[in-house]
Design a protein around this motif. Structure first.
Motif, PDB file in Angstrom:
ATOM      1  N   LEU A   6       0.854  -1.228  -0.017  1.00 35.62           N
ATOM      2  CA  LEU A   6      -0.189  -0.081  -0.110  1.00 35.62           C
ATOM      3  C   LEU A   6       0.701   1.130  -0.036  1.00 35.62           C
ATOM      4  N   ARG A   7       0.610   2.076  -0.929  1.00 39.03           N
ATOM      5  CA  ARG A   7       1.408   3.264  -1.068  1.00 39.03           C
ATOM      6  C   ARG A   7       0.723   4.485  -0.698  1.00 39.03           C
ATOM      7  N   VAL A   8       1.336   5.227   0.233  1.00 37.15           N
ATOM      8  CA  VAL A   8       0.735   6.477   0.754  1.00 37.15           C
ATOM      9  C   VAL A   8       1.559   7.772   0.224  1.00 37.15           C
ATOM     10  N   THR A   9       1.052   8.686  -0.571  1.00 37.41           N
ATOM     11  CA  THR A   9       1.645  10.045  -0.972  1.00 37.41           C
ATOM     12  C   THR A   9       1.288  11.192  -0.338  1.00 37.41           C
ATOM     13  N   LYS A  10       2.249  11.484   0.380  1.00 43.02           N
ATOM     14  CA  LYS A  10       1.877  12.898   1.145  1.00 43.02           C
ATOM     15  C   LYS A  10       3.168  13.845   0.772  1.00 43.02           C
ATOM     16  N   GLY A  11       2.732  15.073   0.194  1.00 42.55           N
ATOM     17  CA  GLY A  11       3.693  16.112  -0.484  1.00 42.55           C
ATOM     18  C   GLY A  11       4.517  15.224  -1.514  1.00 42.55           C
ATOM     19  N   ASN A  12       5.960  15.405  -1.267  1.00 39.56           N
ATOM     20  CA  ASN A  12       6.732  14.646  -2.217  1.00 39.56           C
ATOM     21  C   ASN A  12       7.297  13.327  -1.530  1.00 39.56           C
ATOM     22  N   GLN A  13       6.561  12.965  -0.491  1.00 44.11           N
ATOM     23  CA  GLN A  13       7.033  11.682   0.277  1.00 44.11           C
ATOM     24  C   GLN A  13       6.073  10.553  -0.160  1.00 44.11           C
ATOM     25  N   THR A  14       6.837   9.512  -0.217  1.00 45.59           N
ATOM     26  CA  THR A  14       5.878   8.193  -0.358  1.00 45.59           C
ATOM     27  C   THR A  14       6.097   7.244   0.659  1.00 45.59           C
ATOM     28  N   LEU A  15       5.179   6.630   1.402  1.00 49.73           N
ATOM     29  CA  LEU A  15       5.256   5.852   2.354  1.00 49.73           C
ATOM     30  C   LEU A  15       4.794   4.571   1.797  1.00 49.73           C
ATOM     31  N   HIS A  16       5.642   3.384   2.100  1.00 46.09           N
ATOM     32  CA  HIS A  16       5.452   2.034   1.729  1.00 46.09           C
ATOM     33  C   HIS A  16       4.812   1.286   2.839  1.00 46.09           C
ATOM     34  N   LEU A  17       3.679   0.476   2.857  1.00 47.02           N
ATOM     35  CA  LEU A  17       3.112  -0.260   3.900  1.00 47.02           C
ATOM     36  C   LEU A  17       2.971  -1.754   3.389  1.00 47.02           C
ATOM     37  N   ALA A  18       3.139  -2.582   3.981  1.00 50.41           N
ATOM     38  CA  ALA A  18       2.560  -4.029   3.825  1.00 50.41           C
ATOM     39  C   ALA A  18       1.298  -4.299   4.218  1.00 50.41           C
ATOM     40  N   VAL A  19       0.292  -4.515   3.533  1.00 49.62           N
ATOM     41  CA  VAL A  19      -1.007  -5.013   4.294  1.00 49.62           C
ATOM     42  C   VAL A  19      -1.368  -6.394   3.956  1.00 49.62           C
ATOM     43  N   GLY A  20      -2.212  -6.730   4.663  1.00 48.69           N
ATOM     44  CA  GLY A  20      -2.629  -8.305   4.386  1.00 48.69           C
ATOM     45  C   GLY A  20      -4.135  -8.362   4.955  1.00 48.69           C
ATOM     46  N   GLY A  21      -4.928  -8.983   3.957  1.00 51.11           N
ATOM     47  CA  GLY A  21      -6.233  -9.221   3.858  1.00 51.11           C
ATOM     48  C   GLY A  21      -7.325  -8.408   4.840  1.00 51.11           C
ATOM     49  N   GLY A  22      -8.397  -7.812   4.208  1.00 55.81           N
ATOM     50  CA  GLY A  22      -9.237  -7.102   4.818  1.00 55.81           C
ATOM     51  C   GLY A  22     -10.190  -6.262   3.901  1.00 55.81           C
ATOM     52  N   PHE A  23     -10.619  -4.944   4.224  1.00 53.48           N
ATOM     53  CA  PHE A  23     -11.548  -4.182   3.514  1.00 53.48           C
ATOM     54  C   PHE A  23     -11.196  -2.915   3.482  1.00 53.48           C
ATOM     55  N   ALA A  24     -11.464  -2.125   2.486  1.00 53.29           N
ATOM     56  CA  ALA A  24     -11.149  -0.690   2.366  1.00 53.29           C
ATOM     57  C   ALA A  24     -12.619   0.130   2.121  1.00 53.29           C
ATOM     58  N   GLU A  25     -12.664   1.021   2.759  1.00 53.03           N
ATOM     59  CA  GLU A  25     -13.899   1.933   2.309  1.00 53.03           C
ATOM     60  C   GLU A  25     -13.528   3.394   1.788  1.00 53.03           C
ATOM     61  N   ILE A  26     -13.991   3.746   0.809  1.00 48.53           N
ATOM     62  CA  ILE A  26     -13.769   5.255   0.566  1.00 48.53           C
ATOM     63  C   ILE A  26     -15.150   5.953   0.858  1.00 48.53           C
ATOM     64  N   ASP A  27     -15.089   6.960   1.659  1.00 48.94           N
ATOM     65  CA  ASP A  27     -16.598   7.623   1.678  1.00 48.94           C
ATOM     66  C   ASP A  27     -16.142   9.039   2.046  1.00 48.94           C
ATOM     67  N   GLY A  28     -16.616   9.796   0.985  1.00 51.79           N
ATOM     68  CA  GLY A  28     -16.282  11.207   0.958  1.00 51.79           C
ATOM     69  C   GLY A  28     -14.759  11.401   0.910  1.00 51.79           C
ATOM     70  N   ASP A  29     -14.247  12.154   1.860  1.00 48.72           N
ATOM     71  CA  ASP A  29     -12.573  12.319   1.668  1.00 48.72           C
ATOM     72  C   ASP A  29     -12.238  11.369   2.640  1.00 48.72           C
TER      73      ASP A  29
ATOM     74  N   ALA B  67      -0.808  -5.325   9.224  1.00 44.73           N
ATOM     75  CA  ALA B  67      -0.305  -3.964   8.604  1.00 44.73           C
ATOM     76  C   ALA B  67       1.058  -3.658   9.219  1.00 44.73           C
ATOM     77  N   ILE B  68       1.953  -3.195   8.515  1.00 46.08           N
ATOM     78  CA  ILE B  68       3.259  -2.892   8.935  1.00 46.08           C
ATOM     79  C   ILE B  68       3.962  -1.757   8.123  1.00 46.08           C
ATOM     80  N   THR B  69       4.456  -0.729   8.526  1.00 40.99           N
ATOM     81  CA  THR B  69       5.134   0.229   7.548  1.00 40.99           C
ATOM     82  C   THR B  69       6.457  -0.397   7.387  1.00 40.99           C
ATOM     83  N   GLU B  70       7.139   0.338   6.378  1.00 45.03           N
ATOM     84  CA  GLU B  70       8.087  -0.240   5.768  1.00 45.03           C
ATOM     85  C   GLU B  70       9.348  -0.286   6.886  1.00 45.03           C
TER      86      GLU B  70
END
Lengths: 289, 135
Positions: free
Chosen positions: B49-72, B81-84
């Motif tokens: 899972l890649r998160v971009t904030k400004g010009n930084q990119t954070l990489h995380l390993a995630v496993g099994g689950g669900f994601a919901e996008i609702d509005g912002d 889940a664990i960060t790099e």
């Protein structure tokens, strides 16, 4: 007045009791900390899952999944979560009161030895009892949850409810009966869970996209949710158990300390009385001479 | 308008921040989320899972689950889940070996145990991939 020797003996035994209860209090306190952390850490997860489920639920038909269908209740399925050991104050007894109040036909599934003993003693219908370790692993609860769900789907039981001591804080544990399945009034339940967490969700009215499709997501999410929910309840029960035990042991220790003070006073009085008596006798004897 | 991302596992809230965009590994491939995304509910697969904030990119390993996008608001509900930077390569490699060994040794493993091991192996693989992606 009791002889000084008797009092001394009692002091000794009360001291022993105090030592034991003090040790148990310390043990319970450290276990309590861990159990409380586990229970609190899991809450955001369960709440988020509930809110996802809510988003999903008012976009699909209730009849799409057996978990959502309310059917006439002939036999209730009740999971009773108790402790393995005693010495935790009125915790278990309070749960048993809830069990006694249930008059309609029900089948019981039990976690914890105390509950199993109670159900078999009162000759209720016990289907299974499960053991969980002190640091509850998700897999242990999953076994119980899947077993109940299987019975639910087969129609052996028509509801899944949980009786457990809800962890409010260290001093207060509420015996609670919480319905889990069917999830007929999901909206209401989610609202309740969110009110508890202290934030309401603003609804997005736009069309929702499901991948791969609503039905499939629902089918994956629901059993998962039931397992997780039951696990969270068991964690809460564990936190309650250790809190209740710590409080009970603290009270016992305090009582022992108080009793010890009283006994010491009595002992000193008895000793002083004996000495005074002796002096009197000597004085009387020397006067007589 | 920035997005808010929340990654929650049974053990803890792993990540919670306002971000610019996020790429989530889902059942049907990677999904990139930018502000103004249509509401979406999807299954999350084991992956990066890649998160971009400004010009930084954070990489995380995630496993099994669900994601919901609702509005912002983006909520990821993951089993693991664990960060790099938290990934300990050696520890993961050892865990992977142990799990594979256990799967080979036991012929009559009970299905729950087997599933658990399989998940572990898959997630270990993802963690290694995330950690080694620059090499």
């Amino acid at each position: 007045m009791a002889s000084t020797r008797d009092i001394r003996r009692r002091i000794k035994s009360v001291k022993n009791t105090r030592q034991i209860t003090k040790a148990m209090e310390l043990v319970a306190a450290s276990k309590m900390k861990k159990a409380q952390q586990a229970a609190l850490a899991g809450r955001p997860y369960t709440q988020l899952m509930a809110s996802m489920l809510a988003t999903l639920a008012h976009r699909v038909e209730e009849s799409q999944h057996p978990f959502l269908v309310e059917r006439p209740v002939r036999t209730r399925g009740i999971l009773l979560v108790t402790t393995d050991k005693g010495l935790c104050g009125p915790l278990n007894a309070n749960l048993f009161k809830l069990v006694t109040d249930i008059k309609s036909p029900a089948k019981f599934y039990v976690v914890g030895r105390k509950g199993a003993q109670f159900i078999s003693r009162t000759k209720r219908d016990m289907v299974a009892d499960f053991q969980v370790t002190d640091r509850v692993a998700f897999n242990e609860v999953k076994v119980a949850a899947e077993f109940m769900v299987k019975h639910f789907l087969e129609g052996i039981i028509d509801t899944i409810e949980v009786i457990y001591p809800r962890f409010k804080n260290t001093l207060v544990q509420e015996p609670t009966l919480r319905p889990v399945l069917p999830l007929a009034n999901l909206q209401e339940f989610v609202g309740h869970a969110q009110a508890e967490a202290g934030h309401a969700k603003t609804a997005d009215t736009r069309e929702m996209l499901f991948e791969p499709n609503a039905q499939e997501v629902l089918e994956a999410l629901l059993p998962f949710y039931v397992n997780r929910h039951l696990y969270q309840l068991v964690l809460s029960a564990k936190a309650s158990e250790h809190s209740a035990r710590m409080v009970a042991m603290k009270t016992a220790k305090d009582n022992a300390t108080k009793l010890l003070g009283d006994l010491t006073l009595e002992y000193n009085k008895a000793r002083q009385a004996a000495i005074t008596q002796e002096i009197l006798e000597i004085a009387a004897a020397s006067f007589a001479a | 308008m920035p997005l808010t991302l929340e990654i929650v596992t049974p053990e803890a809230k792993v990540y919670s921040d306002t971000i610019d965009s996020v790429v989530i590994p889902t059942l049907e491939g990677e999904v990139g989320i930018l502000p103004g995304h249509i509401p979406l509910l999807t299954k999350v697969e084991d992956g990066e899972l890649r998160v971009t904030k400004g010009n930084q990119t954070l990489h995380l390993a995630v496993g099994g689950g669900f994601a919901e996008i609702d509005g912002d608001k983006v909520s990821v509900l993951a089993e693991r889940a664990i960060t790099e930077e938290q990934i300990d390569e050696k520890a993961v490699e050892e865990a992977l070996k142990r799990a594979e060994q256990a799967m080979r040794d036991a012929k009559h493993l009970d299905p729950n145990e087997f599933e658990h091991l399989q998940n572990m192996v898959r997630f270990a693989g993802v963690q290694l991939a995330v950690k080694r992606r620059r090499r």
